[in-house]
Design a protein around this motif. Structure first.
Motif, PDB file in Angstrom:
ATOM      1  N   SER A  86       4.316   4.613  14.308  1.00  0.00           N
ATOM      2  CA  SER A  86       4.004   5.062  12.963  1.00  0.00           C
ATOM      3  C   SER A  86       3.219   6.370  13.035  1.00  0.00           C
ATOM      4  O   SER A  86       2.475   6.623  13.968  1.00  0.00           O
ATOM      5  CB  SER A  86       3.255   3.995  12.208  1.00  0.00           C
ATOM      6  OG  SER A  86       1.960   3.841  12.700  1.00  0.00           O
ATOM      7  N   TYR A  87       3.380   7.164  12.034  1.00  0.00           N
ATOM      8  CA  TYR A  87       2.786   8.498  12.023  1.00  0.00           C
ATOM      9  C   TYR A  87       1.333   8.507  11.565  1.00  0.00           C
ATOM     10  O   TYR A  87       0.586   9.418  11.899  1.00  0.00           O
ATOM     11  CB  TYR A  87       3.598   9.429  11.122  1.00  0.00           C
ATOM     12  CG  TYR A  87       4.994   9.659  11.630  1.00  0.00           C
ATOM     13  CD1 TYR A  87       5.220  10.411  12.771  1.00  0.00           C
ATOM     14  CD2 TYR A  87       6.081   9.117  10.969  1.00  0.00           C
ATOM     15  CE1 TYR A  87       6.498  10.623  13.247  1.00  0.00           C
ATOM     16  CE2 TYR A  87       7.362   9.323  11.429  1.00  0.00           C
ATOM     17  CZ  TYR A  87       7.565  10.079  12.566  1.00  0.00           C
ATOM     18  OH  TYR A  87       8.825  10.287  13.034  1.00  0.00           O
ATOM     19  N   VAL A  88       0.911   7.536  10.774  1.00  0.00           N
ATOM     20  CA  VAL A  88      -0.439   7.552  10.202  1.00  0.00           C
ATOM     21  C   VAL A  88      -1.299   6.399  10.709  1.00  0.00           C
ATOM     22  O   VAL A  88      -2.274   6.035  10.070  1.00  0.00           O
ATOM     23  CB  VAL A  88      -0.376   7.509   8.662  1.00  0.00           C
ATOM     24  CG1 VAL A  88       0.197   8.773   8.109  1.00  0.00           C
ATOM     25  CG2 VAL A  88       0.393   6.308   8.171  1.00  0.00           C
ATOM     26  N   ASN A  89      -0.949   5.841  11.840  1.00  0.00           N
ATOM     27  CA  ASN A  89      -1.690   4.726  12.437  1.00  0.00           C
ATOM     28  C   ASN A  89      -1.810   3.538  11.485  1.00  0.00           C
ATOM     29  O   ASN A  89      -2.854   2.902  11.398  1.00  0.00           O
ATOM     30  CB  ASN A  89      -3.072   5.179  12.906  1.00  0.00           C
ATOM     31  CG  ASN A  89      -2.982   6.108  14.085  1.00  0.00           C
ATOM     32  OD1 ASN A  89      -2.058   6.013  14.884  1.00  0.00           O
ATOM     33  ND2 ASN A  89      -3.936   7.024  14.189  1.00  0.00           N
ATOM     34  N   MET A  90      -0.744   3.273  10.739  1.00  0.00           N
ATOM     35  CA  MET A  90      -0.677   2.128   9.840  1.00  0.00           C
ATOM     36  C   MET A  90       0.555   1.326  10.245  1.00  0.00           C
ATOM     37  O   MET A  90       1.644   1.884  10.336  1.00  0.00           O
ATOM     38  CB  MET A  90      -0.551   2.585   8.389  1.00  0.00           C
ATOM     39  CG  MET A  90      -0.528   1.447   7.416  1.00  0.00           C
ATOM     40  SD  MET A  90      -0.347   2.022   5.709  1.00  0.00           S
ATOM     41  CE  MET A  90      -1.830   2.955   5.490  1.00  0.00           C
ATOM     42  N   PRO A  91       0.400   0.050  10.508  1.00  0.00           N
ATOM     43  CA  PRO A  91       1.575  -0.725  10.934  1.00  0.00           C
ATOM     44  C   PRO A  91       2.601  -0.837   9.808  1.00  0.00           C
ATOM     45  O   PRO A  91       2.254  -1.015   8.648  1.00  0.00           O
ATOM     46  CB  PRO A  91       1.003  -2.091  11.296  1.00  0.00           C
ATOM     47  CG  PRO A  91      -0.283  -2.172  10.574  1.00  0.00           C
ATOM     48  CD  PRO A  91      -0.799  -0.769  10.439  1.00  0.00           C
ATOM     49  N   VAL A  92       3.842  -0.716  10.162  1.00  0.00           N
ATOM     50  CA  VAL A  92       4.947  -0.832   9.211  1.00  0.00           C
ATOM     51  C   VAL A  92       5.554  -2.212   9.382  1.00  0.00           C
ATOM     52  O   VAL A  92       6.029  -2.570  10.454  1.00  0.00           O
ATOM     53  CB  VAL A  92       6.006   0.260   9.466  1.00  0.00           C
ATOM     54  CG1 VAL A  92       7.185   0.077   8.536  1.00  0.00           C
ATOM     55  CG2 VAL A  92       5.390   1.639   9.302  1.00  0.00           C
ATOM     56  N   ILE A  93       5.514  -2.984   8.293  1.00  0.00           N
ATOM     57  CA  ILE A  93       6.076  -4.331   8.273  1.00  0.00           C
ATOM     58  C   ILE A  93       7.307  -4.275   7.381  1.00  0.00           C
ATOM     59  O   ILE A  93       7.256  -3.734   6.283  1.00  0.00           O
ATOM     60  CB  ILE A  93       5.059  -5.356   7.743  1.00  0.00           C
ATOM     61  CG1 ILE A  93       3.798  -5.320   8.604  1.00  0.00           C
ATOM     62  CG2 ILE A  93       5.657  -6.741   7.714  1.00  0.00           C
ATOM     63  CD1 ILE A  93       2.665  -6.141   8.043  1.00  0.00           C
ATOM     64  N   ALA A  94       8.425  -4.837   7.847  1.00  0.00           N
ATOM     65  CA  ALA A  94       9.665  -4.742   7.078  1.00  0.00           C
ATOM     66  C   ALA A  94      10.434  -6.050   7.124  1.00  0.00           C
ATOM     67  O   ALA A  94      10.421  -6.760   8.122  1.00  0.00           O
ATOM     68  CB  ALA A  94      10.534  -3.621   7.638  1.00  0.00           C
ATOM     69  N   PHE A  95      11.097  -6.360   5.988  1.00  0.00           N
ATOM     70  CA  PHE A  95      12.070  -7.441   5.954  1.00  0.00           C
ATOM     71  C   PHE A  95      13.360  -6.875   6.532  1.00  0.00           C
ATOM     72  O   PHE A  95      13.934  -5.935   5.985  1.00  0.00           O
ATOM     73  CB  PHE A  95      12.312  -7.916   4.522  1.00  0.00           C
ATOM     74  CG  PHE A  95      11.139  -8.579   3.881  1.00  0.00           C
ATOM     75  CD1 PHE A  95      10.489  -9.634   4.494  1.00  0.00           C
ATOM     76  CD2 PHE A  95      10.677  -8.164   2.651  1.00  0.00           C
ATOM     77  CE1 PHE A  95       9.418 -10.264   3.897  1.00  0.00           C
ATOM     78  CE2 PHE A  95       9.605  -8.782   2.043  1.00  0.00           C
ATOM     79  CZ  PHE A  95       8.977  -9.826   2.668  1.00  0.00           C
ATOM     80  N   CYS A  96      13.820  -7.415   7.633  1.00  0.00           N
ATOM     81  CA  CYS A  96      14.979  -6.858   8.332  1.00  0.00           C
ATOM     82  C   CYS A  96      16.102  -7.866   8.428  1.00  0.00           C
ATOM     83  O   CYS A  96      15.879  -9.035   8.741  1.00  0.00           O
ATOM     84  CB  CYS A  96      14.585  -6.405   9.734  1.00  0.00           C
ATOM     85  SG  CYS A  96      13.382  -5.080   9.718  1.00  0.00           S
ATOM     86  N   ASP A  97      17.298  -7.378   8.190  1.00  0.00           N
ATOM     87  CA  ASP A  97      18.514  -8.150   8.381  1.00  0.00           C
ATOM     88  C   ASP A  97      19.025  -7.888   9.791  1.00  0.00           C
ATOM     89  O   ASP A  97      18.435  -7.098  10.533  1.00  0.00           O
ATOM     90  CB  ASP A  97      19.549  -7.722   7.340  1.00  0.00           C
ATOM     91  CG  ASP A  97      20.575  -8.806   7.061  1.00  0.00           C
ATOM     92  OD1 ASP A  97      20.522  -9.838   7.736  1.00  0.00           O
ATOM     93  OD2 ASP A  97      21.413  -8.607   6.176  1.00  0.00           O
ATOM     94  N   SER A  98      20.085  -8.523  10.167  1.00  0.00           N
ATOM     95  CA  SER A  98      20.581  -8.360  11.535  1.00  0.00           C
ATOM     96  C   SER A  98      21.106  -6.960  11.809  1.00  0.00           C
ATOM     97  O   SER A  98      21.176  -6.540  12.954  1.00  0.00           O
ATOM     98  CB  SER A  98      21.667  -9.384  11.817  1.00  0.00           C
ATOM     99  OG  SER A  98      22.740  -9.204  10.912  1.00  0.00           O
ATOM    100  N   ASP A  99      21.466  -6.211  10.768  1.00  0.00           N
ATOM    101  CA  ASP A  99      21.973  -4.860  10.978  1.00  0.00           C
ATOM    102  C   ASP A  99      20.995  -3.771  10.526  1.00  0.00           C
ATOM    103  O   ASP A  99      21.387  -2.630  10.334  1.00  0.00           O
ATOM    104  CB  ASP A  99      23.312  -4.685  10.269  1.00  0.00           C
ATOM    105  CG  ASP A  99      23.219  -4.919   8.773  1.00  0.00           C
ATOM    106  OD1 ASP A  99      22.176  -5.418   8.319  1.00  0.00           O
ATOM    107  OD2 ASP A  99      24.185  -4.605   8.065  1.00  0.00           O
TER     108      ASP A  99
END
Length: 103
Positions: free
Chosen positions: A1-14
């Motif tokens: 991450s660019y701003v030292n903030m963790p990125v949390i995401a809902f991710c599908d298989s693709d």
């Protein structure tokens, strides 16, 4: 991450995971699925903060997290108002047939 903030995401298989730090596996294709995921996430955040307890049921309905088109909601409200204003026809049986040939 660019701003030292963790990125949390809902991710599908693709889903691409290039800039994602924490991937939550989920179905992110349908609006009801995403609404349910946000409902679960909000409930878990409140539990972690100590606002609600695990044994206590959450009284917020999952429907509040679903996107509803404003035009569709307005049309539904108009239909409900028209149904309330329309006179209610009572279930009155028709009168018996009259015998016109009787003296």
């Amino acid at each position: 991450s660019y701003v030292n903030m963790p990125v949390i995401a809902f991710c599908d298989s693709d889903s691409p995971l290039k800039n994602v730090d924490i991937a939550i596996p989920a179905n992110n294709k349908g609006k009801h699925s995403i609404g349910l995921l946000y409902w679960l996430l909000a409930r878990e955040v409140l539990r972690l903060r100590g606002t609600i307890h695990r044994s206590q049921p959450w009284d917020v309905m999952v429907d509040l997290f679903f996107y509803r088109d404003p035009e569709e909601v307005e049309a539904q409200a108009k239909e409900e108002a028209a149904a309330r204003e329309a006179p209610m026809e009572a279930d009155v049986p028709p009168p018996p047939p009259a015998d016109w040939d009787a003296p």
